[in-house]
Scaffold this motif. Structure first.
Motif, PDB file in Angstrom:
ATOM      1  N   LEU A  35       0.836  -1.198   0.000  1.00  0.00           N
ATOM      2  CA  LEU A  35       0.000   0.000   0.000  1.00  0.00           C
ATOM      3  C   LEU A  35       0.873   1.252   0.000  1.00  0.00           C
ATOM      4  N   PRO A  36       0.468   2.303  -0.724  1.00  0.00           N
ATOM      5  CA  PRO A  36       1.158   3.583  -0.558  1.00  0.00           C
ATOM      6  C   PRO A  36       0.859   4.149   0.824  1.00  0.00           C
ATOM      7  N   PRO A  37       1.810   4.815   1.459  1.00  0.00           N
ATOM      8  CA  PRO A  37       1.604   5.283   2.833  1.00  0.00           C
ATOM      9  C   PRO A  37       0.403   6.201   3.021  1.00  0.00           C
ATOM     10  N   TYR A  38       0.005   6.921   1.962  1.00  0.00           N
ATOM     11  CA  TYR A  38      -1.087   7.876   2.155  1.00  0.00           C
ATOM     12  C   TYR A  38      -2.415   7.177   2.464  1.00  0.00           C
ATOM     13  N   LYS A  39      -2.570   5.911   2.036  1.00  0.00           N
ATOM     14  CA  LYS A  39      -3.856   5.241   2.278  1.00  0.00           C
ATOM     15  C   LYS A  39      -4.113   5.017   3.768  1.00  0.00           C
ATOM     16  N   PRO A  40      -3.235   4.331   4.493  1.00  0.00           N
ATOM     17  CA  PRO A  40      -3.462   4.257   5.943  1.00  0.00           C
ATOM     18  C   PRO A  40      -3.245   5.602   6.633  1.00  0.00           C
ATOM     19  N   GLY A  41      -2.337   6.433   6.075  1.00  0.00           N
ATOM     20  CA  GLY A  41      -2.061   7.717   6.701  1.00  0.00           C
ATOM     21  C   GLY A  41      -3.286   8.600   6.790  1.00  0.00           C
ATOM     22  N   GLU A  42      -4.074   8.651   5.732  1.00  0.00           N
ATOM     23  CA  GLU A  42      -5.275   9.487   5.742  1.00  0.00           C
ATOM     24  C   GLU A  42      -6.320   8.935   6.702  1.00  0.00           C
ATOM     25  N   VAL A  43      -6.429   7.615   6.802  1.00  0.00           N
ATOM     26  CA  VAL A  43      -7.370   7.008   7.750  1.00  0.00           C
ATOM     27  C   VAL A  43      -6.966   7.340   9.182  1.00  0.00           C
ATOM     28  N   ILE A  44      -5.678   7.186   9.483  1.00  0.00           N
ATOM     29  CA  ILE A  44      -5.200   7.484  10.831  1.00  0.00           C
ATOM     30  C   ILE A  44      -5.421   8.956  11.173  1.00  0.00           C
ATOM     31  N   ALA A  45      -5.146   9.843  10.213  1.00  0.00           N
ATOM     32  CA  ALA A  45      -5.346  11.272  10.443  1.00  0.00           C
ATOM     33  C   ALA A  45      -6.803  11.572  10.766  1.00  0.00           C
ATOM     34  N   GLU A  46      -7.723  10.967  10.029  1.00  0.00           N
ATOM     35  CA  GLU A  46      -9.142  11.215  10.279  1.00  0.00           C
ATOM     36  C   GLU A  46      -9.588  10.622  11.613  1.00  0.00           C
ATOM     37  N   LEU A  47      -9.027   9.482  11.989  1.00  0.00           N
ATOM     38  CA  LEU A  47      -9.348   8.914  13.300  1.00  0.00           C
ATOM     39  C   LEU A  47      -8.888   9.836  14.428  1.00  0.00           C
ATOM     40  N   ALA A  48      -7.757  10.499  14.232  1.00  0.00           N
ATOM     41  CA  ALA A  48      -7.246  11.411  15.266  1.00  0.00           C
ATOM     42  C   ALA A  48      -8.178  12.598  15.481  1.00  0.00           C
ATOM     43  N   ILE A  49      -8.986  12.896  14.484  1.00  0.00           N
ATOM     44  CA  ILE A  49      -9.928  14.017  14.584  1.00  0.00           C
ATOM     45  C   ILE A  49     -11.330  13.548  14.920  1.00  0.00           C
ATOM     46  N   ASN A  50     -11.755  12.430  14.323  1.00  0.00           N
ATOM     47  CA  ASN A  50     -13.172  12.083  14.310  1.00  0.00           C
ATOM     48  C   ASN A  50     -13.521  10.711  14.864  1.00  0.00           C
ATOM     49  N   ALA A  51     -12.582   9.949  15.409  1.00  0.00           N
ATOM     50  CA  ALA A  51     -12.901   8.601  15.880  1.00  0.00           C
ATOM     51  C   ALA A  51     -14.060   8.640  16.866  1.00  0.00           C
ATOM     52  N   GLU A  52     -15.078   7.822  16.608  1.00  0.00           N
ATOM     53  CA  GLU A  52     -16.252   7.776  17.473  1.00  0.00           C
ATOM     54  C   GLU A  52     -15.938   6.985  18.747  1.00  0.00           C
ATOM     55  N   LYS A  53     -16.677   7.307  19.785  1.00  0.00           N
ATOM     56  CA  LYS A  53     -16.439   6.688  21.090  1.00  0.00           C
ATOM     57  C   LYS A  53     -16.593   5.172  21.045  1.00  0.00           C
ATOM     58  N   ASP A  54     -17.493   4.669  20.192  1.00  0.00           N
ATOM     59  CA  ASP A  54     -17.719   3.220  20.183  1.00  0.00           C
ATOM     60  C   ASP A  54     -16.558   2.447  19.548  1.00  0.00           C
ATOM     61  N   LEU A  55     -15.563   3.154  18.983  1.00  0.00           N
ATOM     62  CA  LEU A  55     -14.364   2.507  18.473  1.00  0.00           C
ATOM     63  C   LEU A  55     -13.292   2.324  19.542  1.00  0.00           C
ATOM     64  N   SER A  56     -13.485   2.954  20.680  1.00  0.00           N
ATOM     65  CA  SER A  56     -12.438   2.969  21.701  1.00  0.00           C
ATOM     66  C   SER A  56     -12.104   1.544  22.158  1.00  0.00           C
ATOM     67  N   GLY A  57     -10.812   1.255  22.229  1.00  0.00           N
ATOM     68  CA  GLY A  57     -10.330  -0.036  22.660  1.00  0.00           C
ATOM     69  C   GLY A  57     -10.175  -1.059  21.558  1.00  0.00           C
ATOM     70  N   LEU A  58     -10.621  -0.713  20.356  1.00  0.00           N
ATOM     71  CA  LEU A  58     -10.609  -1.689  19.272  1.00  0.00           C
ATOM     72  C   LEU A  58      -9.285  -1.697  18.510  1.00  0.00           C
ATOM     73  N   PHE A  59      -8.994  -2.846  17.904  1.00  0.00           N
ATOM     74  CA  PHE A  59      -7.874  -3.020  16.974  1.00  0.00           C
ATOM     75  C   PHE A  59      -8.490  -3.013  15.591  1.00  0.00           C
ATOM     76  N   LEU A  60      -8.316  -1.907  14.867  1.00  0.00           N
ATOM     77  CA  LEU A  60      -8.995  -1.697  13.593  1.00  0.00           C
ATOM     78  C   LEU A  60      -8.121  -2.076  12.427  1.00  0.00           C
ATOM     79  N   ARG A  61      -8.749  -2.604  11.385  1.00  0.00           N
ATOM     80  CA  ARG A  61      -8.045  -2.903  10.152  1.00  0.00           C
ATOM     81  C   ARG A  61      -8.455  -1.876   9.115  1.00  0.00           C
TER      82      ARG A  61
END
Length: 263
Positions: free
Chosen positions: A237-263
């Motif tokens: 994968l090019p780094p921007y694909k997971p990078g953009e997901v991680i960046a958005e999680l840092a701003i918008n991750a919902e509370k119900d995701l807390s504690g999870l190991f996400l793919r």
């Protein structure tokens, strides 16, 4: 090692003026920001029209200087060694954040020496844990008061190695399993903070280069074949694909995701 830059902009008042002018702006720390996924996270956040403020750390001082030259008011940078726990703890404590930190992206890490357990020096194992786990705990501890106040987010870059016992990856995989457990624990201990760990996939980074060029000889034959051909076969994968997901999680991750190991 100490932090040399203590505030955003030209004065201590800059951060409050910026937040007033850009109410959607978030203040986020990103580690491992000078290459690969961390670099992609930083670039994505800085491109946002919301004008986020970033504290960036990494090993490549030239890349950090380039970030600061492009975004002199919105970026604080510091090159440092994440095995230096005094440096790590100082990042959130020394910089003037005016009582608010919204996100913490812990993306730094090392593969270590990549030997089988029977061949590895105990000191190598210990150092891998110091960089990949203990430094994360140190930074989280120092950042928690601010993250609690903002109902902020922590994103930990984990790995599929956390659940796969690759030969010669014992130390690395164990640290990533520990990172996942850290996220689960923080969900229970820090309910005001949303903490997730993420498996980014097999990404075209320097780590994959090291696997191909340095570590294959210590791995099982089937894994040697797999990792030696991923780049040639276009499966990284090019780094921007997971990078953009991680960046958005840092701003918008919902509370119900807390504690999870996400793919």
């Amino acid at each position: 090692m100490t932090i040399s830059q203590s505030h955003f902009g030209q004065s201590l008042s800059y951060i409050n003026k910026h937040r007033s002018f850009y109410p959607s702006s978030r203040t986020i720390i990103v580690t491992g920001a000078t290459a690969g996924i961390g670099l992609a996270v930083a670039e994505h956040l800085l491109r946002s029209s919301e004008q986020h403020l970033l504290v960036l750390t990494g090993r490549n001082a030239d890349v950090l200087r380039e970030f600061h030259s492009r975004y002199p008011d919105r970026v604080i940078t510091e090159a440092g060694d994440m095995s230096d726990l005094e440096f790590v703890s100082a990042i959130a404590q020394t910089i003037q954040l005016e009582g608010r930190l919204d996100g913490l992206v812990l993306n730094h890490g090392t593969m270590g020496s990549c030997f089988r357990i029977g061949q590895m020096e105990v000191e190598d194992w210990e150092n891998t844990f110091r960089v990949n786990v203990t430094s994360c705990v140190a930074m989280i501890q120092s950042a928690l008061p601010l993250l609690r106040a903002s109902h902020g987010r922590i994103v930990l870059t984990s790995s599929g190695a956390a659940t796969n016992g690759y030969s010669a990856w014992g130390a690395y995989g164990a640290t990533k399993a520990a990172i996942n457990h850290l996220a689960m624990t923080l969900k229970n201990e820090e309910p005001e903070v949303t903490t997730v760990s993420i498996r980014p996939g097999v990404v075209d980074t320097a780590m994959q280069g090291d696997i191909r060029e340095k570590f294959l000889k210590n791995m099982d034959e089937k894994d040697q074949i797999k990792f030696s051909t991923l780049k040639k076969d276009g499966k990284l994968l090019p780094p921007y694909k997971p990078g953009e997901v991680i960046a958005e999680l840092a701003i918008n991750a919902e509370k119900d995701l807390s504690g999870l190991f996400l793919r």
